[in-house]
Scaffold this motif. Structure first.
Motif, short mmCIF file in Angstrom:
data_model
loop_
_atom_site.label_atom_id
_atom_site.label_comp_id
_atom_site.label_asym_id
_atom_site.label_seq_id
_atom_site.Cartn_x
_atom_site.Cartn_y
_atom_site.Cartn_z
N ALA A 28 1.13 -1.58 -0.15
CA ALA A 28 -0.13 -0.08 -0.01
C ALA A 28 0.83 1.31 0.00
N LEU A 29 2.31 1.20 -0.48
CA LEU A 29 2.95 2.88 0.07
C LEU A 29 3.11 3.26 -1.40
N ARG A 30 2.34 4.52 -0.96
CA ARG A 30 2.85 5.03 -2.97
C ARG A 30 3.82 4.94 -3.23
N GLU A 31 4.83 5.18 -2.37
CA GLU A 31 6.43 4.91 -3.20
C GLU A 31 7.45 4.37 -2.37
N CYS A 32 8.11 3.66 -3.26
CA CYS A 32 9.17 2.82 -2.02
C CYS A 32 10.29 2.26 -2.96
N ARG A 33 11.60 3.12 -3.08
CA ARG A 33 12.58 3.24 -3.91
C ARG A 33 13.47 2.55 -2.72
N GLY A 34 14.86 2.62 -3.74
CA GLY A 34 15.85 2.57 -3.00
C GLY A 34 16.98 4.99 -2.95
N MET A 35 17.53 4.76 -2.64
CA MET A 35 18.35 6.39 -3.37
C MET A 35 19.45 6.26 -2.41
N ALA A 36 20.16 7.17 -2.94
CA ALA A 36 21.68 7.07 -2.92
C ALA A 36 21.81 8.66 -1.44
N GLY A 37 22.79 8.17 -0.47
CA GLY A 37 22.89 9.45 0.29
C GLY A 37 21.66 9.19 1.23
N ARG A 38 21.81 10.91 2.54
CA ARG A 38 21.00 10.35 3.11
C ARG A 38 19.42 11.38 2.36
N LEU A 39 18.79 11.69 3.85
CA LEU A 39 17.86 12.53 3.33
C LEU A 39 17.88 13.84 3.53
N ASP A 40 17.86 14.47 2.53
CA ASP A 40 17.11 16.01 2.38
C ASP A 40 15.88 16.77 2.95
N LYS A 47 10.99 16.90 -4.82
CA LYS A 47 10.83 15.67 -5.35
C LYS A 47 9.95 15.52 -5.75
N GLY A 48 8.81 15.90 -4.78
CA GLY A 48 7.40 15.16 -5.19
C GLY A 48 7.46 14.51 -4.59
N ILE A 49 8.14 13.73 -3.77
CA ILE A 49 7.34 11.97 -3.40
C ILE A 49 6.03 12.17 -2.48
N ALA A 50 5.74 10.97 -3.03
CA ALA A 50 4.42 11.00 -2.39
C ALA A 50 4.55 10.00 -1.36
N ALA A 51 3.92 9.70 0.26
CA ALA A 51 3.77 9.39 0.67
C ALA A 51 2.26 8.72 1.03
N PRO A 52 2.62 7.98 2.06
CA PRO A 52 3.04 6.81 2.93
C PRO A 52 4.22 6.65 1.64
N ALA A 53 5.33 6.60 2.32
CA ALA A 53 7.38 6.49 1.48
C ALA A 53 7.98 6.06 2.59
N VAL A 54 8.61 4.76 1.48
CA VAL A 54 9.80 4.43 2.75
C VAL A 54 10.95 4.57 1.30
N LEU A 55 11.97 4.96 1.81
CA LEU A 55 13.29 5.51 1.18
C LEU A 55 14.11 4.90 1.53
N VAL A 56 15.10 3.84 0.63
CA VAL A 56 15.76 2.78 1.51
C VAL A 56 17.55 3.84 1.06
N THR A 57 18.92 3.75 1.92
CA THR A 57 19.60 3.83 1.50
C THR A 57 20.99 3.19 2.31
N ARG A 58 22.34 3.71 1.26
CA ARG A 58 23.25 3.06 2.25
C ARG A 58 24.00 4.33 2.55
#
Length: 176
Positions: A28-40, A47-58
């Motif tokens: 049911a997440l509207r957005e779930c993706r990998g990304m680079a670096g820290r969250l700004d 960026k217009g990220i649609a919530a609820p969202a999970v962003l994954v990073t290293r």
């Protein structure tokens, strides 16, 4: 980990691989993706990220232990950032906590289908991130972090052990 060659794009691909696994348990997440670096947080609006969202990073890595060979291992620092807005009947803080709880169940011991490259996820923690910027955007923001050990150089395959029996003289073969 085995003697197979470590995936050459592991560090770059891992956030996307983790995001796919999270999407499978939280469809049911509207957005779930990998990304680079820290969250700004300031860049979220742009960026217009649609919530609820999970962003994954290293977040980075550091050398862990060195085994005979030498074979150094590295401890990856991984994170998921959970973004939620108020929804009808569910406030953003509760939604973020619910998603975090699902991740806390999912993460322990996860190798993301890469047992030859990664050891299981460990040292998992969750932390709500409240800031003036996230409040201004009417977002609940939480982070779930963990560590995973990777060996970027494969360990050699163990040599087979051939039993030999010595009885008062040279070795002889045992017939069946």
């Amino acid at each position: 980990m085995s003697a197979t060659e470590t995936r050459p794009d592991l560090l770059a691909a891992l956030p996307g691989i983790v995001a796919q696994a999270i999407r499978a348990v939280l469809p049911a997440l509207r957005e779930c993706r990998g990304m680079a670096g820290r969250l700004d947080v300031a860049a979220l609006k742009a960026k217009g990220i649609a919530a609820p969202a999970v962003l994954v990073t290293r977040l980075g890595c550091q050398q862990d232990q060195t085994y005979a060979g030498p074979h150094p291992t590295f401890r990856l620092r991984m994170a998921t950032f959970i973004l939620c807005k108020d929804e009808l009947g569910l406030d953003r803080d509760t939604a973020a906590a619910n998603i975090a709880q699902v991740l806390l169940k999912l993460l322990p011991g996860q190798d993301w289908g890469l047992p030859d490259d990664l050891m299981g996820a460990e040292r998992i923690s969750e932390e709500p991130l409240v800031s003036a910027a996230s409040d201004k955007l009417a977002l609940a923001l939480s982070a779930v972090t963990w560590e995973q050990v990777v060996a970027v150089s494969p360990f050699p395959a163990p040599a087979p052990i051939v039993p030999e029996l010595y009885v008062g003289g040279p070795p002889f073969e045992v017939s069946p």
